[in-house]
Design a protein around this motif. Structure first.
Motif, short mmCIF file in Angstrom:
data_model
loop_
_atom_site.label_atom_id
_atom_site.label_comp_id
_atom_site.label_asym_id
_atom_site.label_seq_id
_atom_site.Cartn_x
_atom_site.Cartn_y
_atom_site.Cartn_z
N LYS A 1 0.93 -1.22 -0.06
CA LYS A 1 0.11 -0.04 -0.03
C LYS A 1 0.74 1.20 -0.09
O LYS A 1 1.82 1.27 0.80
CB LYS A 1 -0.85 0.11 1.38
CG LYS A 1 -1.98 1.19 1.43
CD LYS A 1 -2.86 1.06 2.40
CE LYS A 1 -3.84 2.21 2.65
NZ LYS A 1 -4.60 2.03 3.82
N ARG A 2 0.47 2.28 -0.61
CA ARG A 2 1.04 3.59 -0.88
C ARG A 2 0.27 4.56 -0.36
O ARG A 2 -1.04 4.73 -0.77
CB ARG A 2 1.74 3.85 -2.23
CG ARG A 2 2.58 2.85 -2.71
CD ARG A 2 3.03 2.94 -4.14
NE ARG A 2 2.19 3.14 -5.19
CZ ARG A 2 2.35 3.48 -6.37
NH1 ARG A 2 3.79 3.16 -6.67
NH2 ARG A 2 1.45 3.48 -7.16
N GLU B 1 8.53 3.04 14.79
CA GLU B 1 7.96 2.08 13.95
C GLU B 1 8.19 2.40 12.48
O GLU B 1 8.16 1.46 11.83
CB GLU B 1 6.61 1.62 14.42
CG GLU B 1 6.09 1.20 15.84
CD GLU B 1 4.90 0.94 15.92
OE1 GLU B 1 4.01 1.11 15.12
OE2 GLU B 1 4.48 0.58 17.31
N LEU B 2 8.43 3.67 12.27
CA LEU B 2 8.38 3.91 10.83
C LEU B 2 9.96 4.35 10.63
O LEU B 2 10.37 4.97 10.92
CB LEU B 2 7.76 5.39 10.66
CG LEU B 2 7.52 5.72 9.08
CD1 LEU B 2 6.22 4.95 8.42
CD2 LEU B 2 6.85 7.27 9.25
N GLN C 1 3.55 0.63 3.08
CA GLN C 1 3.31 -0.67 3.75
C GLN C 1 3.94 -1.48 2.90
O GLN C 1 3.43 -1.93 1.79
CB GLN C 1 1.89 -1.11 3.96
CG GLN C 1 0.96 -0.02 4.91
CD GLN C 1 1.42 0.13 6.15
OE1 GLN C 1 2.06 -0.90 6.82
NE2 GLN C 1 1.45 1.37 6.91
N GLU D 1 0.18 -9.26 10.03
CA GLU D 1 -0.09 -8.33 11.12
C GLU D 1 0.06 -9.49 12.25
O GLU D 1 0.31 -9.10 13.57
CB GLU D 1 -1.21 -7.75 11.00
CG GLU D 1 -0.96 -6.63 10.21
CD GLU D 1 -2.02 -5.52 9.93
OE1 GLU D 1 -3.23 -5.88 10.41
OE2 GLU D 1 -2.04 -4.59 9.21
N SER E 1 -1.15 -9.01 3.73
CA SER E 1 -1.14 -7.88 4.85
C SER E 1 -1.68 -8.43 6.17
O SER E 1 -1.01 -8.00 7.30
CB SER E 1 -1.84 -6.78 4.20
OG SER E 1 -1.44 -5.62 5.08
N LYS F 1 6.08 -7.51 7.78
CA LYS F 1 5.56 -6.47 7.36
C LYS F 1 6.00 -5.30 8.09
O LYS F 1 6.15 -5.14 9.33
CB LYS F 1 4.03 -6.46 7.52
CG LYS F 1 3.18 -5.25 7.05
CD LYS F 1 1.59 -5.40 7.22
CE LYS F 1 0.68 -4.47 6.85
NZ LYS F 1 -0.64 -4.35 7.14
N LYS F 2 6.29 -4.25 7.33
CA LYS F 2 7.02 -2.83 7.77
C LYS F 2 6.32 -1.76 7.17
O LYS F 2 5.77 -1.71 6.07
CB LYS F 2 8.57 -3.07 7.51
CG LYS F 2 9.10 -4.06 8.07
CD LYS F 2 10.78 -4.13 7.96
CE LYS F 2 11.32 -5.30 8.43
NZ LYS F 2 11.53 -5.30 9.86
N SER F 3 6.36 -0.57 7.75
CA SER F 3 5.78 0.60 7.56
C SER F 3 7.16 1.57 7.27
O SER F 3 7.82 1.65 8.13
CB SER F 3 5.02 1.41 8.38
OG SER F 3 3.86 0.50 8.63
#
Length: 233
Positions: A12-13, A66-67, A24, A104, A100, A31-33
């Protein structure tokens, strides 16, 4: 703080500010942001490496938050068939949403591998113009293997009572117990169970080589969809 070099699929953008994007992404590490700074500027070096329906080699600077910060993105594989076929675009979107959500819940490298195999296979068969039911097989294979990676695999050894599945019996899918149940009017045969075992234990392209899979897909699709619904949060 560290730099992580890995492969990634953009799930996802989201545009952020005047020129940035929050992504994402799915990697073998989970999974990472990440923040792609300046990626919407005309001369951004990151833009070509964050396409949807692609696999890229990325470098992520990970700090205390987290980002992460995306510092490098190199396109490795681009599956353009998805943007040329509405039905395939919908299938690809569903695959990415499923991966996704599962990623999670459970941290497993298998989600990346399953999604990558699915995208690669879809590109191959779309370009070949195959008229078989490969999209349905792909969807069911991905679903079965994502469920397994999440610890929710479909039971292909025992029925609802705990007895071993028999090649001499017919079965139906029992929604309440999420298992196969013997039934004289059942439409699930030993051939269906054998095919599902192949799908659960081999790469997607191996399953695609089973000559009669198209005849089995209606029942297999029903089972995988029921199993998915039973495990959704």
């Amino acid at each position: 703080m560290r730099d992580l070099k890995t492969k990634a699929i953009v799930l996802k953008r989201t545009d952020y500010g005047e020129a940035d994007r929050i992504l994402q992404i799915l990697t073998p590490e989970g999974k990472k942001s990440v923040m792609a700074k300046g990626v919407r500027k005309e001369k951004s070096k990151l833009a070509g490496g964050i396409e949807l329906f692609s696999v890229s080699e990325v470098v992520i600077h990970e700090g205390k938050g987290e980002l992460g910060i995306l510092t490098s993105a190199k396109l490795l594989e681009y599956y353009d068939a998805f943007v040329r076929d509405i039905e395939l675009l919908e299938l690809g979107g569903n695959l990415m949403r499923d991966a996704s959500k599962r990623a999670e819940q459970v941290d497993s490298p298998e989600f990346f591998n399953i999604l990558r195999q699915s995208l690669q296979s879809a590109q191959k068969h779309a370009l070949e113009g195959s008229e078989t039911r490969w999209k349905e097989l792909l969807r069911s294979w991905a679903s079965m293997n994502m469920l397994s990676a999440a610890g929710e695999e479909i039971n292909l050894k025992y029925d609802v009572s705990g007895s071993k599945l028999s090649s001499d019996l017919k079965y139906m899918w029992d929604i309440e117990s999420s298992a196969l149940a013997p039934h004289e009017m059942g439409r699930i045969s030993a051939e269906h169970i054998k095919m599902m075992r192949v799908m659960a234990s081999t790469p997607l392209e191996v399953a695609m080589k089973v000559t009669n899979y198209g005849e089995l897909m209606d029942e297999i699709l029903y089972i995988t969809r029921c199993a998915e619904k039973a495990t959704r949060l």
